[in-house]
Write an enzyme that holds these catalytic residues in place. Structure first.
Site, PDB file in Angstrom:
ATOM      1  N   ASN A  39      -7.968   3.777  -4.778  1.00  0.00           N
ATOM      2  CA  ASN A  39      -8.154   2.439  -5.320  1.00  0.00           C
ATOM      3  C   ASN A  39      -7.430   1.860  -6.523  1.00  0.00           C
ATOM      4  OD1 ASN A  39     -10.064   1.988  -3.415  1.00  0.00           O
ATOM      5  ND2 ASN A  39     -11.473   3.348  -4.515  1.00  0.00           N
ATOM      6  N   GLU A  90       1.016  -1.129   0.127  1.00  0.00           N
ATOM      7  CA  GLU A  90      -0.108   0.093  -0.074  1.00  0.00           C
ATOM      8  C   GLU A  90       0.985   1.210   0.009  1.00  0.00           C
ATOM      9  OE1 GLU A  90      -3.438   0.251  -0.226  1.00  0.00           O
ATOM     10  OE2 GLU A  90      -3.933  -1.655   0.262  1.00  0.00           O
ATOM     11  N   HIS A 131      -6.960  -1.692  -7.164  1.00  0.00           N
ATOM     12  CA  HIS A 131      -8.083  -2.535  -6.552  1.00  0.00           C
ATOM     13  C   HIS A 131      -9.179  -3.122  -7.389  1.00  0.00           C
ATOM     14  CE1 HIS A 131      -6.117  -0.741  -2.889  1.00  0.00           C
ATOM     15  NE2 HIS A 131      -6.978  -1.165  -2.000  1.00  0.00           N
TER      16      HIS A 131
HETATM   17  N1  GLY Z   1      -8.612   2.797   1.746  1.00  0.00           N
HETATM   18  C1  GLY Z   1      -9.197   3.579   0.689  1.00  0.00           C
HETATM   19  C2  GLY Z   1      -9.735   4.602   1.447  1.00  0.00           C
HETATM   20  O1  GLY Z   1      -9.596   5.108   2.588  1.00  0.00           O
HETATM   21  O2  GLY Z   1     -10.457   5.411   0.698  1.00  0.00           O
END
Ligand code: GLY
Length: 402
Positions: free
Chosen positions: A271, A203, A274
């Site tokens: 994203n 990430e 994702h």
């Molecule tokens: N994990 C993506 C967000 O917090 O928008």
């Protein structure tokens, strides 16, 4: 210990819309020992023996839990702890109901805090409980994994999963409920398994590939790739800098679009990768290594694969270069993350799985695409491409077959 407790970095998050107040993310080594005084300082009305409801990952080392508990008690809180098995299958309304019952039995009032101590699942579940109990009580996030420090604990997304006729829907029930304080103690990462640390690093690398879109931490990708060895060796100062830089990035994104409503990007840019990751994460037999015993993929591993696929899809769209996509693959591989996967389903099956993704808004697939850097610039600019051609999406999957 006293010195460690006061030595930390602070990133102020201003989600933007009233009534969401700014809050601090404190990042340091050993700062969990100051949890009690930190919580007392941010609460609107502190009283003697104030209830504090601590939601804890039941696999956390005892030492982390007792440090947090003792610190809260020393600051005058009456602590009630709830141990939770931190699995995605346990992130349910039933688990939330159990916690809400326990919280109610402490006679907690509107100003009494819920404190999440654990990874993203604990933060999402405890955050959901805090958002709904008496229409909202303060939530203090104490993330203990790299992934939750740099992502889930910041930005106020809370959630549980529900099963529907078409299967498990992840994070489909929840609320935006911003924390009152986030306290990220990088000392907690010492006990994190290497594989879980690498999944969090995925990430961070992803943040490095989107930060320039928001004009923040524009050297993050280069910095992260340069420091991979130290990060994986859990060098305390490097981990602290890694978390601080990534929280700054996340805070900047959240500030532009706190509720992910911007159709042209905003928070949805997070994203990146994702759309692909969500299609392969539920496939139980996919392994990050040649060893089937390592299956299934962890979320961060699926994100690593997803970002490599998105980079190749972006190249197929003509806006990005294959050499850059391969450079990104090399960076994930250097971090010990998977960049190819055996036994991927057929293109048709994968495209069908992608169409279920929540980012397929209005029936249109939404790809977060990478843009080629201008000469001399680092990587890090992204944009939303709605309804990309099938050939580009398939180019992404092809890049992962191996
Ligand atoms: N994990 C993506 C967000 O917090 O928008």
């Amino acid at each position: 210990m006293t010195h460690a407790a006061t030595d930390h970095d602070t990133v102020r998050v201003t989600p933007g819309a009233i009534p969401e107040a700014p809050y601090d993310v404190r990042i340091g080594h050993g700062i969990l020992a100051s949890l009690g005084e930190s919580v007392a300082r941010v609460l609107p009305r502190k009283r003697r023996n104030q209830p504090a409801f601590l939601v804890v990952d039941d696999k956390l080392p005892d030492q982390i839990v007792s440090t947090a508990t003792l610190s809260l008690e020393a600051a005058g809180f009456a602590v009630t702890s709830a141990d939770v098995a931190a699995s995605e299958t346990n992130k349910t309304l039933a688990s939330a109901t159990l916690l809400l019952r326990q919280l109610a039995s402490t006679r907690a009032e509107r100003t009494d805090p819920v404190i999440a101590l654990g990874g993203g699942m604990i933060g999402d579940l405890a955050g959901f409980v805090a958002a709904t109990y008496k229409r909202g009580v303060p939530i203090i996030q104490c993330p203990t994994t790299l992934l939750s420090m740099v992502d889930a604990s910041v930005g106020g997304k809370t959630a549980v999963n529900i099963k529907t006729d078409t299967g498990l829907k992840k994070n489909i029930v929840g609320a935006f409920w911003q924390p009152t304080l986030v306290l990220a103690d990088v000392a907690a990462l010492a006990s994190l398994p290497a594989r879980t640390l690498r999944a969090g690093l995925a990430e961070c690398l992803k943040h490095g590939l989107l930060c320039a879109t928001f004009d923040i931490e524009t050297d993050l990708f280069d910095w992260t790739t340069t420091h991979v060895r130290k990060i994986l060796a859990k060098d305390a100062a490097t981990l602290r800098e890694l978390v601080t830089r990534n929280v700054r990035t996340k805070a900047a994104v959240v500030h532009t679009d706190p509720h992910e409503l911007d159709p042209n990007g905003g928070r949805a840019i997070l994203n990146l990768g994702h759309t692909y990751a969500h299609a392969i994460e539920p496939i139980a037999q996919l392994s990050p290594t040649a060893d089937p015993a390592d299956a299934p993929l962890q979320h961060g591993e699926a994100v690593a694969l997803g970002v490599v696929a998105a980079a190749h899809a972006s190249a197929a769209l003509g806006a990005f270069h294959v050499e850059h996509a391969e450079l990104i693959r090399a960076a994930f591989a250097e971090a010990g993350l998977p960049t190819r996967v055996r036994a991927l389903p057929s293109d048709d099956a994968l495209l069908e799985a992608m169409s279920h993704d929540k980012k397929a808004s209005g029936g249109v697939l939404r790809l977060i695409a990478l843009d080629a850097p201008k000469s001399g610039d680092a990587l890090g600019r992204c944009r939303v491409v709605n309804d990309p051609p099938r050939a580009a999406i398939v180019a992404g999957w092809d890049a992962l077959r191996g």
